[in-house]
Design a protein around this motif. Structure first.
Motif, short mmCIF file in Angstrom:
data_model
loop_
_atom_site.label_atom_id
_atom_site.label_comp_id
_atom_site.label_asym_id
_atom_site.label_seq_id
_atom_site.Cartn_x
_atom_site.Cartn_y
_atom_site.Cartn_z
N PRO A 12 178.07 -62.94 -4.33
CA PRO A 12 179.39 -62.47 -3.87
C PRO A 12 179.26 -61.91 -2.47
O PRO A 12 178.30 -61.19 -2.17
CB PRO A 12 179.75 -61.37 -4.88
N CYS A 13 180.19 -62.28 -1.59
CA CYS A 13 180.04 -61.88 -0.19
C CYS A 13 181.28 -61.24 0.40
O CYS A 13 181.20 -60.61 1.47
CB CYS A 13 179.62 -63.08 0.66
N GLY A 165 174.95 -72.85 -9.81
CA GLY A 165 173.55 -72.87 -10.23
C GLY A 165 173.10 -71.56 -10.85
O GLY A 165 171.90 -71.27 -10.92
N TRP A 166 174.04 -70.76 -11.33
CA TRP A 166 173.70 -69.48 -11.94
C TRP A 166 173.00 -69.67 -13.29
O TRP A 166 173.33 -70.56 -14.07
CB TRP A 166 174.96 -68.65 -12.19
N GLN A 167 172.04 -68.79 -13.56
CA GLN A 167 171.38 -68.73 -14.85
C GLN A 167 171.95 -67.54 -15.62
O GLN A 167 172.12 -66.45 -15.06
CB GLN A 167 169.86 -68.56 -14.67
N ALA A 168 172.25 -67.73 -16.91
CA ALA A 168 172.87 -66.67 -17.71
C ALA A 168 171.81 -65.91 -18.50
O ALA A 168 170.90 -66.49 -19.10
CB ALA A 168 173.89 -67.27 -18.68
N ASN A 181 174.72 -61.43 -17.66
CA ASN A 181 174.30 -61.25 -16.27
C ASN A 181 174.02 -62.62 -15.70
O ASN A 181 173.21 -63.38 -16.27
CB ASN A 181 173.01 -60.40 -16.20
N TRP A 182 174.66 -62.95 -14.60
CA TRP A 182 174.36 -64.20 -13.92
C TRP A 182 173.36 -63.94 -12.82
O TRP A 182 173.49 -62.98 -12.06
CB TRP A 182 175.63 -64.82 -13.33
N GLN A 183 172.36 -64.82 -12.75
CA GLN A 183 171.28 -64.61 -11.79
C GLN A 183 171.05 -65.84 -10.92
O GLN A 183 171.30 -66.98 -11.33
CB GLN A 183 169.98 -64.28 -12.53
N SER A 188 170.22 -60.56 -10.16
CA SER A 188 171.54 -60.52 -10.78
C SER A 188 172.60 -60.47 -9.68
O SER A 188 172.54 -59.62 -8.79
CB SER A 188 171.68 -59.30 -11.69
N VAL A 189 173.58 -61.39 -9.76
CA VAL A 189 174.60 -61.47 -8.71
C VAL A 189 176.01 -61.22 -9.23
O VAL A 189 176.91 -60.91 -8.45
CB VAL A 189 174.56 -62.85 -8.02
#
Length: 262
Positions: A12-13, A165-168, A181-183, A188-189
């Protein structure tokens, strides 16, 4: 305070608020978080307000524009960093999402696109030129987290995994809820909470930002004094103490006081 100079893809930006009453919103966030603001003049953005910390010349933390359609609810939009907006748009559509605003250049600042996921939750992507995103994060009065509320977490996991491409990773932070948590690359992002039967039926699934505060209890109380509705009272979780409020115009946001390192 240290300023952010770059964001990795998938992080997130930026945040911006769509408000039906910008004057009320400026007053609320100014009083609650100490934000100042100035108007950015860009052809593609009508009266875009830049929120800053430490005065008008301070680092930018978020933006605001007037709600274009009164039929739409006031809300915060979370932006995620991408390398290329067109590529992100193709991934969104391939995963079953909807394009709301096609890739658009914002002067010398960068390019954006706005989309909705499988359940209609809005989000945006940002390909930077001269503006990477928020100048400050993870500091008092700045963004410290973003979170999706979803009624179908498995679909959401698949969708955002394809798009970013997030990993849960499952966590248990609050009561008996399983929290996602998405990483990206082990960091974690973003997060996701399941909307069970206790959530009001009329509430759509949506993304909300969390802002770091020094004292969650005091911030929640102050937000109420300023006309907000506290929808989740302050409570303790592993990362700290949090609350969720609805600002005076109806936009939802979170407040978080991080747990002090032991």
């Amino acid at each position: 305070m240290p300023e952010v100079t770059a964001y990795e893809p998938g992080m997130p930006c930026w945040l911006d608020l769509a408000s039906p009453d910008p004057v009320t919103s400026k007053r609320f966030y100014g009083e609650l978080l100490g934000w100042s603001s100035y108007t950015l003049s860009v052809d593609q953005l009508d009266d875009y307000e830049m929120f800053t910390l430490g005065g008008v010349n301070g680092p930018a933390v978020a933006g605001m524009q007037r709600l274009a359609d009164d039929a739409q609810p006031p809300s915060w939009t979370c932006y995620f960093r991408v390398e290329n907006v067109e590529d992100a748009a193709r991934r969104v559509v391939a995963a079953g999402g909807t394009e709301l605003v096609p890739p658009l250049r914002i002067a010398h600042l960068g390019r954006l696109g706005m989309y909705a996921d499988l359940q209609g939750s809005d989000f945006a992507v940002w390909e930077p030129y001269e503006r990477e995103g928020a100048d400050v994060v993870l500091e008092p009065s700045a963004m410290c987290w973003v979170e999706l509320a979803s009624r179908d977490v498995e679909k959401s996991r698949a969708f955002y995994g394809e798009v970013f491409g997030w990993q849960a990773l499952d966590r248990r932070y609050y009561r008996d809820y399983t929290y996602t948590n998405w990483q990206v690359g082990g960091w974690s992002v973003a997060g996701m909470v399941y909307m069970d039967h206790t959530w009001p039926d009329e509430w759509p699934g949506d993304w909300i930002p969390y802002f770091q505060v020094v004292d969650c209890e005091a911030a929640a109380e102050r937000s109420s004094e300023l006309g907000a509705t506290v929808t989740i009272p302050p409570a303790d979780i592993d990362p700290g103490r949090f609350a969720v409020v609805m600002d005076p115009t109806g936009a939802r946001l979170g407040l978080l006081t991080p747990r002090s390192p032991r």
